[in-house]
Design a protein around this motif. Structure first.
Motif, PDB file in Angstrom:
ATOM      1  N   LEU A   1     -13.271  24.419  -4.665  1.00 54.40           N
ATOM      2  CA  LEU A   1     -12.704  25.154  -3.536  1.00 54.40           C
ATOM      3  C   LEU A   1     -11.497  24.446  -2.914  1.00 54.40           C
ATOM      4  O   LEU A   1     -10.857  24.986  -2.023  1.00 54.40           O
ATOM      5  CB  LEU A   1     -13.781  25.374  -2.469  1.00 54.40           C
ATOM      6  N   TRP A   2     -11.183  23.258  -3.402  1.00 52.60           N
ATOM      7  CA  TRP A   2     -10.029  22.526  -2.891  1.00 52.60           C
ATOM      8  C   TRP A   2      -8.710  22.987  -3.495  1.00 52.60           C
ATOM      9  O   TRP A   2      -7.635  22.603  -3.022  1.00 52.60           O
ATOM     10  CB  TRP A   2     -10.199  21.027  -3.170  1.00 52.60           C
ATOM     11  N   LYS A   3      -8.762  23.794  -4.558  1.00 53.22           N
ATOM     12  CA  LYS A   3      -7.527  24.175  -5.255  1.00 53.22           C
ATOM     13  C   LYS A   3      -6.506  24.810  -4.316  1.00 53.22           C
ATOM     14  O   LYS A   3      -5.354  24.361  -4.230  1.00 53.22           O
ATOM     15  CB  LYS A   3      -7.838  25.122  -6.412  1.00 53.22           C
ATOM     16  N   GLU A   4      -6.920  25.852  -3.601  1.00 56.00           N
ATOM     17  CA  GLU A   4      -5.988  26.537  -2.711  1.00 56.00           C
ATOM     18  C   GLU A   4      -5.566  25.682  -1.524  1.00 56.00           C
ATOM     19  O   GLU A   4      -4.371  25.653  -1.187  1.00 56.00           O
ATOM     20  CB  GLU A   4      -6.580  27.869  -2.252  1.00 56.00           C
ATOM     21  N   PRO A   5      -6.485  24.977  -0.849  1.00 57.97           N
ATOM     22  CA  PRO A   5      -6.039  24.124   0.260  1.00 57.97           C
ATOM     23  C   PRO A   5      -5.007  23.083  -0.149  1.00 57.97           C
ATOM     24  O   PRO A   5      -4.038  22.842   0.581  1.00 57.97           O
ATOM     25  CB  PRO A   5      -7.339  23.456   0.736  1.00 57.97           C
ATOM     26  N   LEU A   6      -5.186  22.459  -1.316  1.00 59.46           N
ATOM     27  CA  LEU A   6      -4.245  21.443  -1.753  1.00 59.46           C
ATOM     28  C   LEU A   6      -2.871  22.026  -2.038  1.00 59.46           C
ATOM     29  O   LEU A   6      -1.841  21.366  -1.840  1.00 59.46           O
ATOM     30  CB  LEU A   6      -4.765  20.717  -2.996  1.00 59.46           C
ATOM     31  N   GLU A   7      -2.835  23.267  -2.502  1.00 58.56           N
ATOM     32  CA  GLU A   7      -1.567  23.911  -2.821  1.00 58.56           C
ATOM     33  C   GLU A   7      -0.938  24.579  -1.601  1.00 58.56           C
ATOM     34  O   GLU A   7       0.219  25.014  -1.668  1.00 58.56           O
ATOM     35  CB  GLU A   7      -1.782  24.942  -3.935  1.00 58.56           C
ATOM     36  N   ASP A   8      -1.677  24.637  -0.503  1.00 54.20           N
ATOM     37  CA  ASP A   8      -1.161  25.221   0.735  1.00 54.20           C
ATOM     38  C   ASP A   8      -0.181  24.230   1.374  1.00 54.20           C
ATOM     39  O   ASP A   8      -0.569  23.117   1.724  1.00 54.20           O
ATOM     40  CB  ASP A   8      -2.329  25.500   1.688  1.00 54.20           C
ATOM     41  N   PRO A   9       1.089  24.614   1.549  1.00 53.39           N
ATOM     42  CA  PRO A   9       2.065  23.659   2.096  1.00 53.39           C
ATOM     43  C   PRO A   9       1.774  23.228   3.522  1.00 53.39           C
ATOM     44  O   PRO A   9       2.266  22.192   3.967  1.00 53.39           O
ATOM     45  CB  PRO A   9       3.392  24.429   2.012  1.00 53.39           C
TER      46      PRO A   9
ATOM     47  N   MET B   1       0.850  -1.191   0.000  1.00 48.45           N
ATOM     48  CA  MET B   1       0.000   0.000   0.000  1.00 48.45           C
ATOM     49  C   MET B   1       0.888   1.244   0.000  1.00 48.45           C
ATOM     50  O   MET B   1       1.939   1.270   0.637  1.00 48.45           O
ATOM     51  CB  MET B   1      -0.925  -0.006   1.208  1.00 48.45           C
ATOM     52  N   GLU B   2       0.443   2.279  -0.704  1.00 48.51           N
ATOM     53  CA  GLU B   2       1.232   3.499  -0.840  1.00 48.51           C
ATOM     54  C   GLU B   2       0.558   4.662  -0.104  1.00 48.51           C
ATOM     55  O   GLU B   2      -0.657   4.817  -0.147  1.00 48.51           O
ATOM     56  CB  GLU B   2       1.388   3.847  -2.322  1.00 48.51           C
ATOM     57  N   TYR B   3       1.377   5.446   0.590  1.00 53.92           N
ATOM     58  CA  TYR B   3       0.916   6.648   1.291  1.00 53.92           C
ATOM     59  C   TYR B   3       1.364   7.830   0.451  1.00 53.92           C
ATOM     60  O   TYR B   3       2.550   8.177   0.413  1.00 53.92           O
ATOM     61  CB  TYR B   3       1.537   6.689   2.681  1.00 53.92           C
ATOM     62  N   LYS B   4       0.443   8.463  -0.267  1.00 55.51           N
ATOM     63  CA  LYS B   4       0.812   9.461  -1.272  1.00 55.51           C
ATOM     64  C   LYS B   4       0.131  10.799  -0.996  1.00 55.51           C
ATOM     65  O   LYS B   4      -1.079  10.857  -0.765  1.00 55.51           O
ATOM     66  CB  LYS B   4       0.425   8.977  -2.667  1.00 55.51           C
ATOM     67  N   ARG B   5       0.914  11.857  -1.056  1.00 53.64           N
ATOM     68  CA  ARG B   5       0.367  13.195  -0.830  1.00 53.64           C
ATOM     69  C   ARG B   5      -0.240  13.760  -2.113  1.00 53.64           C
ATOM     70  O   ARG B   5       0.294  13.562  -3.207  1.00 53.64           O
ATOM     71  CB  ARG B   5       1.457  14.144  -0.323  1.00 53.64           C
ATOM     72  N   ILE B   6      -1.365  14.462  -1.977  1.00 54.49           N
ATOM     73  CA  ILE B   6      -2.014  15.146  -3.096  1.00 54.49           C
ATOM     74  C   ILE B   6      -1.837  16.645  -2.905  1.00 54.49           C
ATOM     75  O   ILE B   6      -2.205  17.197  -1.858  1.00 54.49           O
ATOM     76  CB  ILE B   6      -3.508  14.793  -3.169  1.00 54.49           C
ATOM     77  N   THR B   7      -1.283  17.314  -3.895  1.00 54.69           N
ATOM     78  CA  THR B   7      -1.025  18.756  -3.792  1.00 54.69           C
ATOM     79  C   THR B   7      -1.639  19.547  -4.938  1.00 54.69           C
ATOM     80  O   THR B   7      -1.420  20.746  -5.043  1.00 54.69           O
ATOM     81  CB  THR B   7       0.493  19.019  -3.767  1.00 54.69           C
ATOM     82  N   ASN B   8      -2.426  18.867  -5.788  1.00 51.03           N
ATOM     83  CA  ASN B   8      -2.962  19.539  -6.962  1.00 51.03           C
ATOM     84  C   ASN B   8      -4.350  19.000  -7.274  1.00 51.03           C
ATOM     85  O   ASN B   8      -4.577  17.784  -7.254  1.00 51.03           O
ATOM     86  CB  ASN B   8      -2.027  19.314  -8.167  1.00 51.03           C
TER      87      ASN B   8
END
Length: 223
Positions: free
Chosen positions: A35-43, A1-8
């Motif tokens: 509305l998820w665009k900015e939260p996902l790009e927020d480091p 199983m992979e633990y993968k971050r989503i940023t986009n």
């Protein structure tokens, strides 16, 4: 199983995640897709999915606040049993947060989470997924070491319609067993920052924040 971050928001796994959120959570708990665009790009906002056989089978969103050295678990999704998803997500999340705290030259103080109280609200079925049953989730948080804050808690609806969402507890998992209360100022500042993205605050929430501000400490009670 992979633990993968989503940023986009264009990540194909995000579409799978958002679809999963819509099946699991009530509408007032799910932010609209766009509305998820900015939260996902927020480091500072960390959205990770558990991928098994190219399918998103679990997810967790959390954030670390270096000034307070605390974290907040926004949500955790376990879509099916038999994969040890709860342990997989919790362990990987904690490792990531410990790394962030170490970069901040500290040891993590603890983590907030909101949890439904099924003894007060029984209509949340979470898409019929038994492992997401509120009774189960509450006991899992208790096992992880969470305590509930001694306050009547509401939060603003994520639909930003000015409605107050009740039937939840605000909880905190201290990393030290010696912590039995929190400074009220920390709780107030954290909640104010956390919900700053929502412009339409219900009066019930504003009243709660004022009451917290009038306290010195808030006790941590058994969950």
């Amino acid at each position: 199983m992979e633990y993968k971050r989503i940023t986009n928001i264009e990540d194909s796994n995000f579409k799978k995640l958002h679809d999963l959120m819509g099946k699991i959570f009530p509408p007032e708990e799910v932010l609209d897709y766009g509305l998820w665009k900015e939260p996902l790009e927020d480091p500072s906002i960390r959205v990770f999915v558990a991928i098994d056989d190219d399918q998103v089978v679990g997810a967790t969103e959390y954030r670390y606040y270096p000034d307070w050295n605390i974290a907040m678990t926004d949500f955790t999704i376990i879509s099916k049993p038999g994969l040890s998803l709860g342990r997989f997500l919790a362990q990987n999340r904690l490792k990531d947060l410990q790394m962030l705290a170490k970069e901040n030259e500290k040891e993590l103080f603890g983590m907030f989470a909101e949890i439904y109280d099924p003894y007060r609200v029984e209509h949340h079925e979470f898409g019929g997924v038994k492992v997401m049953d509120p009774y189960v989730r509450r006991e899992v948080l208790s096992h992880l070491g969470y305590n509930r804050l001694d306050l009547a808690y509401v939060h603003p609806s994520w639909e930003n319609n000015g409605e107050a969402v009740s039937g939840l507890d605000l909880c905190f998992m201290p990393t030290s067993d010696e912590v039995h209360s929190l400074p009220a100022s920390l709780v107030k500042d954290f909640l104010t920052a956390y919900y700053s993205v929502l412009s339409n605050k219900p009066q019930e929430w504003l009243t709660m924040i004022d009451k917290i501000g009038n306290k010195e400490t808030i006790e941590l009670l058994p969950l």
